[in-house]
Design a protein around this motif. Structure first.
Motif, PDB file in Angstrom:
ATOM      1  N   GLN A  64       0.858  -1.137  -0.086  1.00 44.46           N
ATOM      2  CA  GLN A  64       0.153   0.010   0.086  1.00 44.46           C
ATOM      3  C   GLN A  64       0.825   1.203   0.028  1.00 44.46           C
ATOM      4  O   GLN A  64       1.628   1.358   0.764  1.00 44.46           O
ATOM      5  N   ILE A  65       0.860   1.965  -0.902  1.00 44.13           N
ATOM      6  CA  ILE A  65       1.507   3.183  -1.248  1.00 44.13           C
ATOM      7  C   ILE A  65       0.864   4.559  -0.755  1.00 44.13           C
ATOM      8  O   ILE A  65      -0.427   4.844  -1.226  1.00 44.13           O
ATOM      9  N   PHE A  66       1.391   5.222   0.158  1.00 41.57           N
ATOM     10  CA  PHE A  66       0.826   6.649   0.561  1.00 41.57           C
ATOM     11  C   PHE A  66       1.697   7.811   0.473  1.00 41.57           C
ATOM     12  O   PHE A  66       2.870   7.643   0.674  1.00 41.57           O
ATOM     13  N   ASN A  67       1.272   8.628  -0.695  1.00 39.05           N
ATOM     14  CA  ASN A  67       1.656   9.727  -1.135  1.00 39.05           C
ATOM     15  C   ASN A  67       1.745  10.864  -0.196  1.00 39.05           C
ATOM     16  O   ASN A  67       1.040  11.764  -0.176  1.00 39.05           O
ATOM     17  N   THR A  68       2.318  10.807   1.049  1.00 35.48           N
ATOM     18  CA  THR A  68       2.001  11.635   2.006  1.00 35.48           C
ATOM     19  C   THR A  68       3.240  11.722   3.277  1.00 35.48           C
ATOM     20  O   THR A  68       3.929  10.824   2.860  1.00 35.48           O
ATOM     21  N   SER A  69       3.357  12.504   4.080  1.00 38.81           N
ATOM     22  CA  SER A  69       4.428  12.554   4.916  1.00 38.81           C
ATOM     23  C   SER A  69       4.392  11.511   6.188  1.00 38.81           C
ATOM     24  O   SER A  69       3.219  11.325   6.397  1.00 38.81           O
ATOM     25  N   ALA A  70       5.395  10.797   6.184  1.00 43.85           N
ATOM     26  CA  ALA A  70       5.532  10.021   7.396  1.00 43.85           C
ATOM     27  C   ALA A  70       4.996  10.515   8.556  1.00 43.85           C
ATOM     28  O   ALA A  70       4.960   9.741   9.374  1.00 43.85           O
ATOM     29  N   LEU A  71       5.005  11.961   8.680  1.00 42.52           N
ATOM     30  CA  LEU A  71       4.583  12.273  10.005  1.00 42.52           C
ATOM     31  C   LEU A  71       3.085  12.015  10.349  1.00 42.52           C
ATOM     32  O   LEU A  71       2.605  11.997  11.391  1.00 42.52           O
ATOM     33  N   GLY A  72       2.550  11.660   9.372  1.00 44.63           N
ATOM     34  CA  GLY A  72       0.780  11.337   9.518  1.00 44.63           C
ATOM     35  C   GLY A  72       0.800   9.999   9.641  1.00 44.63           C
ATOM     36  O   GLY A  72      -0.402   9.566   9.432  1.00 44.63           O
ATOM     37  N   LEU A  73       1.813   9.216   9.676  1.00 41.88           N
ATOM     38  CA  LEU A  73       1.427   7.646   9.770  1.00 41.88           C
ATOM     39  C   LEU A  73       0.552   6.791  10.579  1.00 41.88           C
ATOM     40  O   LEU A  73      -0.258   6.182  10.111  1.00 41.88           O
ATOM     41  N   THR A  74       0.285   7.641  11.774  1.00 46.27           N
ATOM     42  CA  THR A  74      -0.566   7.026  12.632  1.00 46.27           C
ATOM     43  C   THR A  74      -2.285   7.121  11.758  1.00 46.27           C
ATOM     44  O   THR A  74      -2.976   6.024  12.203  1.00 46.27           O
ATOM     45  N   ASP A  75      -2.562   8.014  11.138  1.00 47.95           N
ATOM     46  CA  ASP A  75      -3.899   8.280  10.496  1.00 47.95           C
ATOM     47  C   ASP A  75      -3.980   7.184   9.744  1.00 47.95           C
ATOM     48  O   ASP A  75      -5.223   6.844   9.429  1.00 47.95           O
ATOM     49  N   TYR A  76      -3.124   6.304   8.991  1.00 45.49           N
ATOM     50  CA  TYR A  76      -3.231   5.530   8.009  1.00 45.49           C
ATOM     51  C   TYR A  76      -3.324   4.160   8.616  1.00 45.49           C
ATOM     52  O   TYR A  76      -3.694   3.141   7.826  1.00 45.49           O
ATOM     53  N   LEU A  77      -2.850   3.903   9.806  1.00 44.08           N
ATOM     54  CA  LEU A  77      -2.752   2.587  10.292  1.00 44.08           C
ATOM     55  C   LEU A  77      -4.013   1.989  10.923  1.00 44.08           C
ATOM     56  O   LEU A  77      -4.245   0.723  11.248  1.00 44.08           O
ATOM     57  N   LYS A  78      -5.069   2.821  11.017  1.00 38.79           N
ATOM     58  CA  LYS A  78      -6.294   2.474  11.680  1.00 38.79           C
ATOM     59  C   LYS A  78      -6.254   1.861  13.068  1.00 38.79           C
ATOM     60  O   LYS A  78      -6.735   0.867  13.283  1.00 38.79           O
ATOM     61  N   GLY A  79      -5.344   2.222  13.960  1.00 41.38           N
ATOM     62  CA  GLY A  79      -5.071   1.569  15.208  1.00 41.38           C
ATOM     63  C   GLY A  79      -4.110   0.476  15.409  1.00 41.38           C
ATOM     64  O   GLY A  79      -3.895  -0.158  16.277  1.00 41.38           O
ATOM     65  N   GLU A  80      -3.844  -0.128  13.954  1.00 44.07           N
ATOM     66  CA  GLU A  80      -2.938  -1.442  14.024  1.00 44.07           C
ATOM     67  C   GLU A  80      -1.528  -1.129  14.382  1.00 44.07           C
ATOM     68  O   GLU A  80      -0.916  -0.029  14.199  1.00 44.07           O
ATOM     69  N   LYS A  81      -0.940  -2.038  15.003  1.00 47.67           N
ATOM     70  CA  LYS A  81       0.471  -1.846  15.140  1.00 47.67           C
ATOM     71  C   LYS A  81       1.330  -2.621  14.531  1.00 47.67           C
ATOM     72  O   LYS A  81       0.973  -3.552  13.682  1.00 47.67           O
ATOM     73  N   VAL A  82       2.524  -2.212  14.478  1.00 47.64           N
ATOM     74  CA  VAL A  82       3.326  -2.467  13.389  1.00 47.64           C
ATOM     75  C   VAL A  82       4.593  -3.588  13.960  1.00 47.64           C
ATOM     76  O   VAL A  82       5.010  -3.128  15.047  1.00 47.64           O
ATOM     77  N   ASP A  83       5.095  -4.475  13.358  1.00 46.92           N
ATOM     78  CA  ASP A  83       6.015  -5.304  13.588  1.00 46.92           C
ATOM     79  C   ASP A  83       7.622  -4.499  13.169  1.00 46.92           C
ATOM     80  O   ASP A  83       8.651  -4.756  14.028  1.00 46.92           O
ATOM     81  N   TYR A  84       7.771  -3.899  12.288  1.00 39.74           N
ATOM     82  CA  TYR A  84       9.022  -3.301  11.715  1.00 39.74           C
ATOM     83  C   TYR A  84       8.742  -1.882  11.079  1.00 39.74           C
ATOM     84  O   TYR A  84       7.851  -1.873  10.172  1.00 39.74           O
ATOM     85  N   VAL A  85       9.533  -1.072  11.428  1.00 38.19           N
ATOM     86  CA  VAL A  85       9.626   0.263  10.660  1.00 38.19           C
ATOM     87  C   VAL A  85      10.731   0.422   9.913  1.00 38.19           C
ATOM     88  O   VAL A  85      11.809   0.351  10.945  1.00 38.19           O
ATOM     89  N   LEU A  86      10.945   0.552   8.678  1.00 42.60           N
ATOM     90  CA  LEU A  86      12.203   0.343   8.113  1.00 42.60           C
ATOM     91  C   LEU A  86      12.353   2.094   7.479  1.00 42.60           C
ATOM     92  O   LEU A  86      11.167   2.401   6.860  1.00 42.60           O
ATOM     93  N   SER A  87      13.490   2.762   7.907  1.00 41.71           N
ATOM     94  CA  SER A  87      13.138   4.097   7.348  1.00 41.71           C
ATOM     95  C   SER A  87      14.487   4.651   6.843  1.00 41.71           C
ATOM     96  O   SER A  87      15.744   4.360   7.196  1.00 41.71           O
ATOM     97  N   GLY A  88      14.327   5.115   5.508  1.00 38.81           N
ATOM     98  CA  GLY A  88      15.436   5.985   4.785  1.00 38.81           C
ATOM     99  C   GLY A  88      15.431   7.447   4.887  1.00 38.81           C
ATOM    100  O   GLY A  88      15.622   8.390   4.266  1.00 38.81           O
ATOM    101  N   LEU A  89      14.465   8.177   5.832  1.00 40.72           N
ATOM    102  CA  LEU A  89      14.310   9.323   5.994  1.00 40.72           C
ATOM    103  C   LEU A  89      15.677  10.273   6.603  1.00 40.72           C
ATOM    104  O   LEU A  89      16.167   9.745   7.391  1.00 40.72           O
ATOM    105  N   PRO A  90      15.662  11.196   5.913  1.00 42.13           N
ATOM    106  CA  PRO A  90      16.870  12.106   6.145  1.00 42.13           C
ATOM    107  C   PRO A  90      16.553  12.804   7.676  1.00 42.13           C
ATOM    108  O   PRO A  90      16.256  14.019   7.714  1.00 42.13           O
ATOM    109  N   LEU A  91      16.728  12.161   8.639  1.00 42.49           N
ATOM    110  CA  LEU A  91      16.387  12.856   9.856  1.00 42.49           C
ATOM    111  C   LEU A  91      17.032  14.008  10.314  1.00 42.49           C
ATOM    112  O   LEU A  91      16.269  14.855  10.781  1.00 42.49           O
ATOM    113  N   THR A  92      18.166  14.138   9.994  1.00 35.43           N
ATOM    114  CA  THR A  92      18.843  15.575  10.429  1.00 35.43           C
ATOM    115  C   THR A  92      18.436  16.519   9.415  1.00 35.43           C
ATOM    116  O   THR A  92      19.052  17.824   9.830  1.00 35.43           O
TER     117      THR A  92
END
Ligand code: SAM
Length: 180
Positions: free
Chosen positions: A89-117
């Motif tokens: 499932q592809i969401f063209n949106t900011s990762a900051l809004g992640l929770t809104d798309y999970l519908k309360g489900e919890k996640v086993d792994y989050v893998l990220s290439g976001l440029p945190l700095t």
């Protein structure tokens, strides 16, 4: 060809894209080392870019698992849409809004290439807290970075953070594994 597309996006918005070239297979392989694909039901990827890691995850995941990817760049999303896999499932949106798309489900792994700095302090803090909140017990947040700039903050949020390193990427990269 993929690399050219990536460089083009980098030149348009270097701060958001965060690297000049997609990750190497060596870095991607290091990212997936702690993932137990047998156990994983929901995997989230943040900042998939052109989808190198996305495809690798789909190859290893079982048929019942889901992969939710959050990519802010619409051109990258158009490329991701070419991956034909019902588990993705592809969401063209900011990762900051992640929770809104999970519908309360919890996640086993989050893998990220976001440029945190490249995030401002508030956005980075919100993002890390959001990731922490969506993880199931014993889940892992795996994040690559080109510096140790985010290490202290990750340690302040997660119970345990371990760091791996690979020279075989441009630029060489650290992989954080964060456990709750
Ligand atoms: C360093 S690139 C990594 C791309 C790919 N994962 C790889 O390893 O080759 C960072 C990616 O994060 C995406 N990105 C940056 N900020 C984002 C945000 N707030 N939400 C979702 N994606 C974001 C960029 O568009 C880019 O695709």
């Amino acid at each position: 060809m993929e690399k050219l597309k990536f460089i083009k996006e980098f030149l348009k918005n270097w701060r958001v894209v965060g690297s000049v070239t997609p990750s190497s297979r060596f870095l991607m392989n290091k990212m997936i080392v702690p993932v137990n694909f047998e156990r994983a039901k929901i995997i989230v990827e943040l900042g998939p870019g052109l989808g190198g890691l996305t495809k690798k995850l789909l190859t290893r995941m079982n048929q019942e698992s889901k992969l939710l990817v959050f990519e802010i760049n619409p051109d990258f999303c158009r490329e991701l849409e070419k991956i034909n896999d019902a588990r993705l499932q592809i969401f063209n949106t900011s990762a900051l809004g992640l929770t809104d798309y999970l519908k309360g489900e919890k996640v086993d792994y989050v893998l990220s290439g976001l440029p945190l700095t490249n995030f401002d302090d508030e956005a980075r803090s919100t993002l890390l807290q959001t990731v922490k909140n969506v993880l199931r017990p014993a889940a892992i947040y795996i994040q690559f970075q080109y510096s140790l700039g985010a290490y202290k903050e990750l340690q302040s949020i997660f119970n345990r953070v371990s760091i791996k390193f690979t020279l075989l990427n441009i630029p060489p990269a650290f992989v954080y594994q964060c456990y709750d």
